[in-house]
Design a protein around this motif. Structure first.
Motif, mmCIF file in Angstrom:
data_model
loop_
_atom_site.group_PDB
_atom_site.id
_atom_site.type_symbol
_atom_site.label_atom_id
_atom_site.label_comp_id
_atom_site.label_asym_id
_atom_site.label_seq_id
_atom_site.Cartn_x
_atom_site.Cartn_y
_atom_site.Cartn_z
ATOM 1 N N THR A 25 11.391 12.916 3.376
ATOM 2 C CA THR A 25 12.578 12.087 3.292
ATOM 3 C C THR A 25 12.104 10.651 3.152
ATOM 4 O OG1 THR A 25 13.758 13.634 4.724
ATOM 5 C CG2 THR A 25 14.710 11.426 4.481
ATOM 6 N N HIS A 27 13.019 6.479 2.990
ATOM 7 C CA HIS A 27 13.928 5.363 3.237
ATOM 8 C C HIS A 27 13.214 4.103 2.754
ATOM 9 C CE1 HIS A 27 15.549 2.004 5.672
ATOM 10 N NE2 HIS A 27 16.686 2.594 5.360
ATOM 11 N N SER A 29 13.410 -0.051 2.398
ATOM 12 C CA SER A 29 14.063 -1.284 2.811
ATOM 13 C C SER A 29 14.571 -2.063 1.591
ATOM 14 C CB SER A 29 13.069 -2.153 3.593
ATOM 15 O OG SER A 29 13.554 -3.481 3.717
ATOM 16 N N ALA A 91 18.021 4.800 -3.219
ATOM 17 C CA ALA A 91 18.236 6.071 -2.524
ATOM 18 C C ALA A 91 17.371 7.122 -3.218
ATOM 19 C CB ALA A 91 19.703 6.464 -2.590
ATOM 20 N N LEU A 129 9.361 11.652 7.513
ATOM 21 C CA LEU A 129 10.218 10.575 7.057
ATOM 22 C C LEU A 129 9.290 9.427 6.683
ATOM 23 C CD1 LEU A 129 12.827 8.948 6.662
ATOM 24 C CD2 LEU A 129 12.822 8.506 9.126
ATOM 25 N N THR A 131 9.055 5.671 5.510
ATOM 26 C CA THR A 131 9.807 4.433 5.418
ATOM 27 C C THR A 131 8.950 3.397 4.715
ATOM 28 O OG1 THR A 131 11.021 4.912 7.445
ATOM 29 C CG2 THR A 131 11.011 2.625 6.704
ATOM 30 N N ALA A 146 15.433 7.050 11.168
ATOM 31 C CA ALA A 146 14.620 6.000 10.543
ATOM 32 C C ALA A 146 14.603 4.759 11.424
ATOM 33 C CB ALA A 146 15.166 5.662 9.165
#
Length: 153
Positions: A25, A27, A29, A91, A129, A131, A146
């Protein structure tokens, strides 16, 4: 009886050669990499020596040398299990990635403009995840919510 035995052996053989799946996944910024795209490579490795070498490299070194590393390690077919370029705030939805049984570790490199290692080791058997923070990346278990990446050291 012979048919049952044959079916059992076929199932066992599939199990031996099957691979697991890695769910990543992502994410990103909205201010990542000073509002510039970030190249990201997910590298999966089956050679312990190579994994140690990769963990000493910065993302900048990886992106400069990856072609030569691929030539030097032709049996490492998963050296670019994933290669992307994302923009801040994008996204992202990735398909689950196959992970061969021989894979022992993984590294994610993110090509930020700023100085720093910009890499993270991963366990390719556990969903993650990723990031991409303002100045660096961070990796945590996929089950966690997150959170912002700490500033680079």
């Amino acid at each position: 009886m012979k048919l049952t035995l044959l079916a059992f052996l076929l199932v066992m053989n599939v199990g031996v050669h099957a691979c697991s799946k890695l769910d990543v996944t992502v994410h990103i910024s909205p201010k990542a990499n000073k509002n510039n795209p970030i190249a990201v490579d997910l590298v999966l490795v089956s050679d312990k020596k190579l994994l140690k070498e990769l963990m000493k490299m910065s993302a900048k070194e990886w992106f400069e040398q990856r072609h030569q590393i691929q030539l030097d390690y032709p049996k490492e077919t998963d050296l670019t299990a994933g290669s992307w370029e994302w923009v801040p705030g994008q996204a992202v939805k990735l398909d689950r990635m196959p992970v061969r049984r021989a894979i022992i570790g993984g590294v994610i490199f993110a090509n930020y403009f700023s100085e720093g290692a910009h890499r993270a080791a991963i366990n390719p058997r556990k969903d993650i995840l990723l990031t991409l923070g303002d100045e660096d990346l961070c990796v945590q278990p996929a089950k966690e919510k997150a959170k912002p990446c700490p500033p680079p050291k």
